[in-house]
Design an enzyme around this catalytic site. Structure first.
Site, PDB file in Angstrom:
ATOM      1  N   ASP A 163      -4.591  -3.179 -18.916  1.00 39.58           N
ATOM      2  CA  ASP A 163      -3.613  -1.942 -19.262  1.00 39.58           C
ATOM      3  C   ASP A 163      -4.051  -1.299 -20.516  1.00 39.58           C
ATOM      4  O   ASP A 163      -3.278  -0.799 -21.048  1.00 39.58           O
ATOM      5  CB  ASP A 163      -2.177  -2.617 -19.387  1.00 39.58           C
ATOM      6  CG  ASP A 163      -1.741  -3.117 -17.863  1.00 39.58           C
ATOM      7  OD1 ASP A 163      -2.503  -2.413 -16.818  1.00 39.58           O
ATOM      8  OD2 ASP A 163      -1.003  -3.812 -17.825  1.00 39.58           O
TER       9      ASP A 163
ATOM     10  N   GLU B 241     -12.149  -3.113 -20.094  1.00 42.15           N
ATOM     11  CA  GLU B 241     -12.024  -4.872 -20.225  1.00 42.15           C
ATOM     12  C   GLU B 241     -10.777  -5.267 -20.718  1.00 42.15           C
ATOM     13  O   GLU B 241     -10.400  -6.463 -20.607  1.00 42.15           O
ATOM     14  CB  GLU B 241     -13.133  -5.090 -20.964  1.00 42.15           C
ATOM     15  CG  GLU B 241     -13.434  -4.853 -22.354  1.00 42.15           C
ATOM     16  CD  GLU B 241     -13.912  -3.296 -22.549  1.00 42.15           C
ATOM     17  OE1 GLU B 241     -14.186  -2.612 -21.607  1.00 42.15           O
ATOM     18  OE2 GLU B 241     -13.962  -3.081 -23.710  1.00 42.15           O
TER      19      GLU B 241
ATOM     20  N   MET C 115      -4.314  -6.973  -6.860  1.00 47.21           N
ATOM     21  CA  MET C 115      -3.776  -8.100  -7.547  1.00 47.21           C
ATOM     22  C   MET C 115      -4.720  -9.102  -8.315  1.00 47.21           C
ATOM     23  O   MET C 115      -4.288 -10.156  -8.701  1.00 47.21           O
ATOM     24  CB  MET C 115      -2.775  -9.008  -6.726  1.00 47.21           C
ATOM     25  CG  MET C 115      -1.527  -8.183  -6.312  1.00 47.21           C
ATOM     26  SD  MET C 115      -0.555  -7.516  -7.699  1.00 47.21           S
ATOM     27  CE  MET C 115       0.335  -9.130  -7.894  1.00 47.21           C
TER      28      MET C 115
ATOM     29  N   GLY D 247       0.626  -1.135  -0.102  1.00 51.82           N
ATOM     30  CA  GLY D 247      -0.063   0.099  -0.013  1.00 51.82           C
ATOM     31  C   GLY D 247       0.803   1.279   0.212  1.00 51.82           C
ATOM     32  O   GLY D 247       0.498   2.398   0.442  1.00 51.82           O
TER      33      GLY D 247
ATOM     34  N   GLU E 264       5.747   6.588  -9.412  1.00 56.54           N
ATOM     35  CA  GLU E 264       4.390   6.099  -9.165  1.00 56.54           C
ATOM     36  C   GLU E 264       3.686   7.111  -8.006  1.00 56.54           C
ATOM     37  O   GLU E 264       2.634   7.685  -8.087  1.00 56.54           O
ATOM     38  CB  GLU E 264       4.290   4.808  -8.425  1.00 56.54           C
ATOM     39  CG  GLU E 264       4.601   3.694  -9.750  1.00 56.54           C
ATOM     40  CD  GLU E 264       4.703   2.369  -9.077  1.00 56.54           C
ATOM     41  OE1 GLU E 264       3.743   2.004  -8.382  1.00 56.54           O
ATOM     42  OE2 GLU E 264       5.522   1.395  -9.527  1.00 56.54           O
TER      43      GLU E 264
ATOM     44  N   HIS F 195       0.289   1.461 -13.709  1.00 56.05           N
ATOM     45  CA  HIS F 195       1.236   0.327 -14.235  1.00 56.05           C
ATOM     46  C   HIS F 195       2.600   0.774 -14.013  1.00 56.05           C
ATOM     47  O   HIS F 195       3.028   1.832 -14.421  1.00 56.05           O
ATOM     48  CB  HIS F 195       0.692   0.101 -15.629  1.00 56.05           C
ATOM     49  CG  HIS F 195       1.520  -1.189 -16.192  1.00 56.05           C
ATOM     50  ND1 HIS F 195       1.260  -2.445 -15.776  1.00 56.05           N
ATOM     51  CD2 HIS F 195       2.536  -1.239 -17.087  1.00 56.05           C
ATOM     52  CE1 HIS F 195       2.122  -3.251 -16.272  1.00 56.05           C
ATOM     53  NE2 HIS F 195       2.846  -2.529 -17.157  1.00 56.05           N
TER      54      HIS F 195
ATOM     55  N   ILE G 133      -7.677  -9.259 -11.248  1.00 57.14           N
ATOM     56  CA  ILE G 133      -8.273  -8.631 -12.614  1.00 57.14           C
ATOM     57  C   ILE G 133      -9.903  -8.514 -12.470  1.00 57.14           C
ATOM     58  O   ILE G 133     -10.335  -9.593 -12.212  1.00 57.14           O
ATOM     59  CB  ILE G 133      -7.657  -9.501 -13.532  1.00 57.14           C
ATOM     60  CG1 ILE G 133      -6.251  -9.489 -13.837  1.00 57.14           C
ATOM     61  CG2 ILE G 133      -8.595  -8.914 -14.899  1.00 57.14           C
ATOM     62  CD1 ILE G 133      -5.750  -9.292 -15.277  1.00 57.14           C
ATOM     63  N   LEU G 134     -10.253  -7.519 -12.399  1.00 58.13           N
ATOM     64  CA  LEU G 134     -11.836  -7.468 -12.333  1.00 58.13           C
ATOM     65  C   LEU G 134     -12.593  -7.684 -13.609  1.00 58.13           C
ATOM     66  O   LEU G 134     -11.860  -7.504 -14.796  1.00 58.13           O
ATOM     67  CB  LEU G 134     -12.120  -6.153 -11.960  1.00 58.13           C
ATOM     68  CG  LEU G 134     -11.666  -5.471 -10.661  1.00 58.13           C
ATOM     69  CD1 LEU G 134     -11.605  -3.979 -10.608  1.00 58.13           C
ATOM     70  CD2 LEU G 134     -12.547  -6.048  -9.766  1.00 58.13           C
TER      71      LEU G 134
HETATM   72  C1  GRF Z   1       3.036  -1.011  -7.691  1.00 60.31           C
HETATM   73  O1  GRF Z   1       4.284  -1.075  -8.441  1.00 60.31           O
HETATM   74  C2  GRF Z   1       2.059  -0.546  -8.700  1.00 60.31           C
HETATM   75  O2  GRF Z   1       2.581  -0.022  -9.878  1.00 60.31           O
HETATM   76  C3  GRF Z   1       1.625  -1.907  -8.965  1.00 60.31           C
HETATM   77  O3  GRF Z   1       1.514  -2.725  -7.804  1.00 60.31           O
HETATM   78  C4  GRF Z   1       2.332  -2.127  -7.080  1.00 60.31           C
HETATM   79  C5  GRF Z   1       1.678  -1.757  -5.705  1.00 60.31           C
HETATM   80  O4  GRF Z   1       2.601  -1.458  -4.782  1.00 60.31           O
HETATM   81  N1  GRF Z   1       0.320  -1.911  -9.591  1.00 60.31           N
HETATM   82  P1  GRF Z   1       2.011  -0.995  -3.361  1.00 60.31           P
HETATM   83  O5  GRF Z   1       1.083  -1.873  -2.879  1.00 60.31           O
HETATM   84  O6  GRF Z   1       1.197   0.364  -3.742  1.00 60.31           O
HETATM   85  O7  GRF Z   1       3.148  -0.727  -2.443  1.00 60.31           O
END
Ligand code: GRF
Length: 210
Positions: free
Chosen positions: A153, A150, A93, A15, A183, A112, A95-96
């Site tokens: 990415d 759908e 983690m 998180g 990110e 991503h 996929i919806l």
């Molecule tokens: C990140 O690298 C994000 O890009 C990917 O999953 C990871 C999540 O990390 N979708 P965190 O749980 O936010 O630390």
């Protein structure tokens, strides 16, 4: 007209992106969004602890225990009853389904850890993304915030930030650099942009109706 957009953040792990969003709301950078729920697909995700510390209601739904349909039904129910109108996937983690995604058009965003359309799509998650980037020998990678549709990415791109690949990088080192330099920086900014646009949209809808 709503002044802030309710946000539900969907998580599965550490998180750190959720934390960046929480910090951004606190600092005022995420001015037009309010995180109203954190929903985890793992009961022991540290993200839930971050939510608890921040005073945000946290929920855990485990797909294996509930089955795919019930899992998504509970998520949707929680999103809707919390008053969220934007769903932010932050290391979620699972996929919806197309069914779920279609219920929230232009209302789900994801980050991503690469520059889409590179190193993305089915199977490209976690360290694998960075392993493949290193294998291919790219000199620049980064992160992409995009709408979720759908196609994995495949939704409209909202924001991107490039990060250099350095000599001697391992997938782990590169992952850290992408998180720190891209990110955690662009996700709050992209969330704010989407919230502002949603508020505008609601305002315009109001005008059309009156
Ligand atoms: C990140 O690298 C994000 O890009 C990917 O999953 C990871 C999540 O990390 N979708 P965190 O749980 O936010 O630390």
């Amino acid at each position: 007209m709503k002044e802030k957009i309710g946000i539900a953040v969907l998580v599965s792990g550490g998180g750190t992106n959720l934390q960046a969003l929480i910090d951004a709301e606190r600092s005022g950078l995420l001015e037009h969004g309010h995180i109203v729920a954190v929903i985890s697909s793992q009961r022991d995700a540290y993200a839930l602890e971050r939510a608890r510390i921040a005073g945000i209601p946290g929920y855990a739904f485990v797909r294996k225990e509930l089955g795919a349909d019930e899992f998504e039904r509970r998520i949707a129910e929680t999103v809707d009853s919390s008053g969220a109108s934007l769903i932010i996937l932050a290391g979620f983690m699972s996929i919806l389904s197309e069914n779920f995604v279609k219920k929230y058009p232009d209302r789900i965003i994801n980050i991503h850890p690469a520059l889409i359309p590179s190193f993305c799509g089915k199977g490209y998650y976690g360290l694998r993304v960075h392993e493949e980037a290193l294998k291919r020998g790219v000199k620049i990678t980064g992160a992409t915030v995009h709408f979720v549709n759908e196609i994995p990415d495949g939704g409209r791109i909202i924001m991107q930030k490039a990060v250099p690949v350095r000599k001697g990088d391992t997938p782990e080192i590169l992952q850290q650099r992408v998180m720190r330099q891209a990110e955690w920086k662009i996700y709050p900014r992209a969330a704010e942009k989407v919230c502002r646009e949603l508020i505008e949209k609601e305002k315009n809808n109001g005008k059309v109706q009156s």
